[in-house]
Design a protein around this motif. Structure first.
Motif, PDB file in Angstrom:
ATOM      1  N   HIS A   1       4.273 -41.154 -34.567  1.00 47.24           N
ATOM      2  CA  HIS A   1       5.454 -40.761 -34.699  1.00 47.24           C
ATOM      3  C   HIS A   1       5.622 -41.857 -35.266  1.00 47.24           C
TER       4      HIS A   1
ATOM      5  N   GLU B   1      11.919 -18.906 -31.594  1.00 47.13           N
ATOM      6  CA  GLU B   1      11.727 -19.436 -33.251  1.00 47.13           C
ATOM      7  C   GLU B   1      11.214 -18.061 -34.302  1.00 47.13           C
TER       8      GLU B   1
ATOM      9  N   HIS C   1      15.180 -40.563 -32.237  1.00 46.24           N
ATOM     10  CA  HIS C   1      15.726 -38.947 -32.268  1.00 46.24           C
ATOM     11  C   HIS C   1      13.461 -38.622 -30.930  1.00 46.24           C
ATOM     12  N   HIS C   2      12.393 -38.844 -31.504  1.00 49.28           N
ATOM     13  CA  HIS C   2      11.814 -38.527 -30.698  1.00 49.28           C
ATOM     14  C   HIS C   2      11.817 -39.343 -29.716  1.00 49.28           C
TER      15      HIS C   2
ATOM     16  N   PRO D   1      15.955 -36.756 -27.536  1.00 49.49           N
ATOM     17  CA  PRO D   1      15.300 -35.698 -28.340  1.00 49.49           C
ATOM     18  C   PRO D   1      16.993 -35.574 -28.009  1.00 49.49           C
TER      19      PRO D   1
ATOM     20  N   THR E   1      10.998 -27.015 -31.737  1.00 48.52           N
ATOM     21  CA  THR E   1       9.249 -27.743 -32.500  1.00 48.52           C
ATOM     22  C   THR E   1       9.406 -29.009 -31.627  1.00 48.52           C
ATOM     23  N   ASP E   2      10.072 -29.528 -31.808  1.00 48.42           N
ATOM     24  CA  ASP E   2      10.005 -31.380 -31.171  1.00 48.42           C
ATOM     25  C   ASP E   2      10.573 -31.568 -30.288  1.00 48.42           C
ATOM     26  N   ARG E   3      11.578 -30.662 -29.619  1.00 49.01           N
ATOM     27  CA  ARG E   3      12.679 -31.034 -28.238  1.00 49.01           C
ATOM     28  C   ARG E   3      12.646 -29.780 -27.260  1.00 49.01           C
TER      29      ARG E   3
ATOM     30  N   GLY F   1       2.512 -41.942 -28.182  1.00 52.67           N
ATOM     31  CA  GLY F   1       2.991 -41.120 -28.851  1.00 52.67           C
ATOM     32  C   GLY F   1       3.997 -41.633 -29.656  1.00 52.67           C
TER      33      GLY F   1
ATOM     34  N   HIS G   1      13.151 -32.773 -19.667  1.00 48.94           N
ATOM     35  CA  HIS G   1      11.507 -32.220 -20.076  1.00 48.94           C
ATOM     36  C   HIS G   1      10.687 -31.462 -19.297  1.00 48.94           C
TER      37      HIS G   1
ATOM     38  N   SER H   1      14.395 -42.248 -36.175  1.00 55.98           N
ATOM     39  CA  SER H   1      13.604 -40.911 -35.776  1.00 55.98           C
ATOM     40  C   SER H   1      12.806 -41.933 -34.695  1.00 55.98           C
TER      41      SER H   1
END
Length: 705
Positions: free
Chosen positions: A666, A151, A684-685, A688, A112-114, A662, A76, A681
């Motif tokens: 989550h 998106e 994955h958070h 990702p 959105t999240d990754r 974080g 990231h 979950s």
């Protein structure tokens, strides 16, 4: 959104956005990669500014690959390579295939999240040697811009599968007519020497009469051709490489070439964003001895520079491949595009039959028909090349049938290249490249494929040994972890161990749940240094020691202190972090002690999850006589306690406290009724992309009614 591209109009929007970013950033090259939907692979969707064959080895990139685009998604972050020295240092296999002066940036495209992909930008050599704060801000905002566009496309337009081949767009469309005006042509003809214009692919778009005469060709026949293909005496990778270097580095260059029998010519190349202007003059090689190229040896078969670099990249990549699937992926992703093949099968000899280890371009039904064919030289071409050690090439189905009349063709392919896999002089299997249409194999292709077979065989032999060791290590790891966690009344439990993405599926992370009596249990989680057999063995000893001291009635701090003394007596040379939690189910109270372990998370009822402040003592194994602080708190009904190892929150260069907060945030939004889904979950958070450099252990405990 990841792994999906838009309809035709959406594709045009994405292409337009890329060309705009390239112009705004002053880059000469741009490309957009997107994550594939069902596999950890980046696919090149659209590109501009490069000859298309330059990026052939990287149209598909595994997220585990050691490449800038993969690092950008995994970590990231913006990956910057300021020049050839940095490329050689950080990405040696890519540097082998791209020995040119340029700098590049790989920018994660956020979703959105990754990250959903990567924006790749490159600048000519010397133009952008450093990543200034202004340039970083500019390219980062460009990545966000591409992300917002993706998106919007996903929200308003019909998604389509990723394209098989990347689209190529022109950053600066040429507005001039296809042929020059008479005045411009006359001007070029009056200049001394000859003049040629090449596009970014190397094709001749304009040539003066003097240039055609110097090259010894017909002007009309030379137009729209590649010089190193239409002129046999230029069919040498040295000359093609000068062109590639000029296009990529955007720097003028020159070289000498011998037009048979004895006429030397000097070529001067002047590149820009739309192509290359070439000046050609008669030359005396004695005045430029350092530029005189080495002639081909008699009978040598020239190979294009693009293919040579692809194969060098493959050879470097095969040295980094660890498992059989790595070898299959690297061969499929690099050899297949280099030779225009549509299918690949790698087989190994076992029990008198050829077992398929890996394939590409075949459906499951075809693989089932082709797997486990007998090694009989009369029935199977693959068996024939394995037993004889001689490659076999079949340009068409008819040619195969004539050579092997007893063999039955079990796929719809139309041309085949079969190569033996030989290790230490012993045949071990065969591999095949196949085509969906008839294909005439040139002498060049036959020679290179035959040479590659040795590299593939050696890599495959190493990979099979690695996989065998990995399977053994994995069995050891599973034997040391609890097979089934107990289920005491009033407590729901779920645990999971995930090995590091790279390695042997073995490490030192562990968890356990120990029932002390019908209303009391102990939860423990720990992390031994290392990802090897020694770490796993020590993990088993520590887990056994904690279990023994727990059942003897020790308090949390006493359990850790006794285990620490044992560890110091064993003197393994490794440290261990550990968190021990004593849970009184009747009183709904937990008492914890920590030996340098990450703090647990608690989600109490409907309140947000919080980080439990447990003062950590030193890690186990530092000093023999240590004390460990304890912390105690009440557990409301429906409380969810999360214990984890540092592999879930630690990332190089990232803030650990921020990552832990974080994770707690989550956890607050998960549905605690399904603990396995909560683990999915959380993982994955935290990871990702599915890539995690360290192993991970998780233990969730929920008080039920």
């Amino acid at each position: 959104m990841a792994g999906q591209v838009e309809d035709v109009h959406g594709a045009e929007l994405l292409d337009s956005a890329l060309t705009s970013v390239v112009r705004d950033t002053g880059a000469s090259v741009g490309g957009i990669y997107l994550l594939a939907p069902q596999e950890p692979v980046l696919r090149l969707v659209v590109m501009t500014g490069f000859p298309t064959d330059v990026l052939d080895p990287w149209t598909r990139v595994s997220l585990a690959a050691r490449l800038p685009v993969a690092d950008a998604v995994r970590e990231h972050r913006v990956v910057w390579v300021g020049g050839q020295e940095e490329l050689v240092r950080d990405y040696p296999s890519a540097a082998v295939a791209l020995p040119y002066r340029f700098s590049l940036a790989a920018v994660p495209v956020p979703g959105t999240d990754r990250p959903v992909g990567v924006l790749l930008l490159a600048w000519p050599g010397g133009q952008a040697p450093h990543l200034t704060p202004r340039r970083r801000g500019h390219i980062t905002s460009s990545g966000r811009r591409i992300g917002r566009l993706l998106e919007e496309i996903a929200r308003t337009r019909r998604p389509l599968p990723l394209p098989d081949e990347p689209r190529v767009v022109v950053t600066q469309p040429v507005q001039a007519p296809p042929s020059p005006s008479p005045a411009a042509a006359d001007f070029a003809e009056r200049l001394p020497g000859g003049g040629v214009a090449l596009d970014l692919e190397g094709r001749i778009t304009f040539i003066t009469a003097a240039a055609a005469e110097l090259l010894g060709g017909d002007r009309d026949q030379l137009l729209d051709t590649l010089p190193w293909q239409s002129l046999p005496w230029l069919d040498d990778p040295v000359y093609e490489d000068y062109y590639r270097s000029a296009v990529i580095s955007r720097e003028p260059t020159s070289y000498l070439a011998l037009r048979p029998p004895d006429r030397w010519l000097r070529f001067e190349l002047y590149p820009d964003a739309s192509g290359i202007s070439v000046r050609i003059f008669p030359a005396d090689p004695g005045h430029h001895p350092q530029q005189r190229p080495r002639p081909l040896t008699p009978g040598a078969v020239p190979t294009g520079a693009g293919r040579l670099y692809q194969l060098m990249h493959l050879a470097a990549g095969l040295t980094e491949a660890v498992g059989v699937q790595d070898v299959v992926d690297r061969v499929a992703d690099q050899i297949m595009p280099a030779f225009g093949a549509h299918g690949l099968i790698l087989s190994i000899a076992e029990g008198g039959r050829l077992r398929i280890l890996g394939h590409r371009g075949y459906d499951a039904a075809a693989v089932e028909r082709l797997d486990a064919l007998p090694i009989d030289s009369r029935l199977a071409p693959a068996g024939h090349v394995m037993t004889t050690g001689v490659p076999a090439f079949f340009d068409s189905r008819d040619e195969l049938t004539r050579a092997f009349p007893l063999a039955s063709v079990k796929s719809d392919k139309k041309a085949w290249a079969f190569m033996p896999l030989v290790v230490s002089g012993q045949p071990v299997g065969a591999w095949a490249l196949t085509y969906d249409h008839p294909h005439a194999f040139t002498a060049d292709e036959r020679a290179v494929l035959t040479s590659l077979a040795g590299l593939v065989a050696q890599a495959l032999d190493r990979a099979r040994l690695y996989d065998a060791k990995k399977a053994l290590a994995h069995g050891l790891q599973q034997a040391l972890l609890p097979h089934v966690l107990p289920s005491p009344a009033g407590l729901d439990v779920a645990g999971r161990y995930l090995p590091a993405t790279h390695g042997m599926d073995i490490g030192g992370d562990f968890y356990d749940l120990i029932c002390l009596d019908p209303h009391t249990c102990a939860a423990v989680i720990g992390d031994v240094q290392g990802h090897n057999v020694a770490a796993a063995a020590l993990m088993g000893q520590v887990r056994t020691a904690v279990h023994a001291h727990s059942t003897s009635g020790g308090a949390p701090d006493e359990v850790l202190a006794r285990t620490n003394r044992l560890l110091n007596d064993l003197d393994p040379g490794l440290l261990v972090s550990c968190l021990y939690a004593h849970i009184d189910l009747a009183d709904r109270r937990v008492t914890m002690s920590s030996a340098g372990h990450p703090p647990p998370l608690l989600r109490a009822g409907g309140r947000p999850a919080e980080i439990i402040d447990v003062e950590p003592g030193p890690m186990l194994g530092v000093y023999r006589d240590e004390t460990f602080p304890t912390a105690s708190l009440r557990l409301p009904h429906e409380s969810l306690l999360a214990l984890y190892t540092d592999g879930l929150v630690e990332t190089p260069g990232a803030d650990l406290d921020r990552a832990t907060r974080g994770l707690a945030e989550h956890l607050s939004g998960t549905d605690a009724r399904d603990l396995d889904a909560v683990i999915d979950s959380l993982v994955h958070h935290a990871r990702p992309t599915g890539y995690h450099p360290d192993d991970i252990a998780l233990l969730l405990l929920r008080l039920n009614a």
